[in-house]
Design a protein around this motif. Structure first.
Motif, mmCIF file in Angstrom:
data_model
loop_
_atom_site.group_PDB
_atom_site.id
_atom_site.type_symbol
_atom_site.label_atom_id
_atom_site.label_comp_id
_atom_site.label_asym_id
_atom_site.label_seq_id
_atom_site.Cartn_x
_atom_site.Cartn_y
_atom_site.Cartn_z
ATOM 1 N N TYR A 27 1.575 3.077 -3.269
ATOM 2 C CA TYR A 27 0.464 3.538 -4.097
ATOM 3 C C TYR A 27 -0.365 4.642 -3.454
ATOM 4 O O TYR A 27 -1.201 5.247 -4.115
ATOM 5 C CB TYR A 27 -0.455 2.346 -4.435
ATOM 6 C CG TYR A 27 0.263 1.274 -5.210
ATOM 7 C CD1 TYR A 27 0.509 1.423 -6.573
ATOM 8 C CD2 TYR A 27 0.728 0.125 -4.580
ATOM 9 C CE1 TYR A 27 1.181 0.449 -7.284
ATOM 10 C CE2 TYR A 27 1.408 -0.859 -5.283
ATOM 11 C CZ TYR A 27 1.634 -0.690 -6.641
ATOM 12 O OH TYR A 27 2.315 -1.651 -7.334
ATOM 13 N N MET A 28 -0.149 4.890 -2.148
ATOM 14 C CA MET A 28 -0.903 5.938 -1.470
ATOM 15 C C MET A 28 -0.357 7.310 -1.841
ATOM 16 O O MET A 28 0.694 7.425 -2.486
ATOM 17 C CB MET A 28 -0.820 5.726 0.045
ATOM 18 C CG MET A 28 0.606 5.758 0.571
ATOM 19 S SD MET A 28 0.753 5.315 2.308
ATOM 20 C CE MET A 28 0.111 6.806 3.076
ATOM 21 N N LEU A 31 0.809 -1.210 0.000
ATOM 22 C CA LEU A 31 0.000 0.000 0.000
ATOM 23 C C LEU A 31 0.848 1.268 0.000
ATOM 24 O O LEU A 31 0.480 2.274 -0.625
ATOM 25 C CB LEU A 31 -0.911 0.000 1.234
ATOM 26 C CG LEU A 31 -1.704 1.286 1.504
ATOM 27 C CD1 LEU A 31 -2.713 1.537 0.397
ATOM 28 C CD2 LEU A 31 -2.384 1.214 2.866
ATOM 29 N N THR A 32 2.004 1.240 0.669
ATOM 30 C CA THR A 32 2.806 2.457 0.836
ATOM 31 C C THR A 32 3.356 2.988 -0.479
ATOM 32 O O THR A 32 3.738 4.153 -0.564
ATOM 33 C CB THR A 32 3.969 2.197 1.810
ATOM 34 O OG1 THR A 32 4.822 1.157 1.286
ATOM 35 C CG2 THR A 32 3.443 1.771 3.172
#
Length: 340
Positions: free
Chosen positions: A290-291, A287-288
């Motif tokens: 793409y955030m 996730l990190t």
């Protein structure tokens, strides 16, 4: 001195799993490699541990994975890789999820009593049961992501973990170089001595080594949370920090999930990242990347962690000894600190 399966693996420059397959005439090893390993084992005088072999034959091919803190997204990514790795050696994975306020060693002992298993991997936890409690774990076991069991003989288990001290030094160096001194730390609940507490201690030591005494009011430790390694926990403790109007310019999350929660709390308060406050995490979950903003974090060598964990467990099942492996993390600088 007794020759172990690991000695044979080192002499042949192959993995322990390959040696085990070759010596047990299992598939997955070429005939040439099998012959070379068997010859070297004979030259070294290796003798298989018959009691371990009998134990393996008596047990099933099931490996139990005990997960303390099942909402931690890093464990979700680890678990998938562990399952895939163990299936390559024809093991079946039995997953036992343990909530934050439950005893993971008791859960492990219950799993052993309820099911025939060959070995066990323990993800997370802080294992404060002591030697008496740990003695209930009567199968080969590896701690994955934790370096040790408190008060327990290190020759009774193996461990694979990232170097939290090295990683915290990388984070603090990065933030200090950017001019930050008032740095908040999203830590675990009071009394929690798991990996978050280890990282907190190394954060404090790293700050002091650089001439900064961490402000106790910036050490954030919540209470009465079902999951202190979650997005929600990071959001709520950071929101409390903001509401109390404390002075800070950076936030270090003990995990990526807590850092993501912190960024949400900052955004809700109209505080820009990184222009007003820098934020870092720890783990390197997908996730990190793409955030928005992308999170500066410590990326754990997840493939190496999984390989060494499974290799160590299989070696124990096959009669090998215990080992303790510490792997370096890598700082991945991104938009949440440097605007890159």
């Amino acid at each position: 001195m007794k020759v172990t399966i690991r000695d044979v693996a080192q002499a042949c420059r192959v993995g322990v799993t390959t040696v085990s397959r070759a010596l047990n005439n299992q598939p997955g090893v070429s005939e040439a490699t099998k012959a070379r390993i068997q010859k070297k084992a004979g030259e070294l005088g290796y003798r298989p541990n018959l009691s371990a072999q009998r134990l393996r034959m008596a047990n099933s091919n099931v490996i139990a994975v005990i997960i303390k803190g099942p909402t931690n997204p890093f464990f979700t990514e680890l678990l998938e890789l562990i399952e895939n790795r163990l299936r390559r050696d024809d093991y079946v994975v039995s997953i036992v999820r343990v909530l934050h306020d439950q005893d993971e060693v008791e859960a492990a002992a219950h799993a052993i009593a309820a099911t025939k298993i060959s070995g066990m991997i323990l993800l997370g936890g802080w294992f404060a049961a002591g030697q008496e409690g740990w003695d209930k774990v009567t199968v080969p076991a590896v701690l994955c992501t934790m370096p040790s069991v408190i008060g327990v003989d290190r020759e009774s288990y193996s461990s694979v973990a990232v170097d939290d001290e090295q990683a915290m030094n990388l984070i603090v160096d990065h933030l200090v170089e950017l001019g930050h001194e008032r740095i908040a730390f999203v830590g675990p609940e009071a009394g929690d001595e798991s990996v978050g507490y280890i990282r907190l201690k190394h954060f404090i030591s790293a700050m002091r080594a650089r001439g900064f005494e961490p402000d106790p009011e910036l050490i954030l430790r919540g209470s009465n949370f079902d999951s202190p390694y979650s997005y929600e926990y990071g959001h709520l403790v950071t929101r409390s920090l903001i509401e109390e109007r404390r002075d800070f310019t950076a936030v270090v999350g003990m995990t990526d999930a807590t850092a993501v929660g912190a960024i949400r709390a900052l955004a809700d308060a109209g505080i820009r990242v990184p222009q007003d406050v820098a934020v870092t995490g720890f783990d390197g979950i997908d996730l990190t990347r793409y955030m928005s903003p992308r999170l500066t974090t410590i990326t754990q060598p997840i493939e190496d962690i999984v390989e060494k964990t499974c290799e160590s467990l299989i070696a124990q099942i096959d009669g090998g000894g215990h080992q303790h492996v510490i792997l370096p993390g890598e700082l991945r600088v991104a938009e949440s600190t440097a605007g890159q």
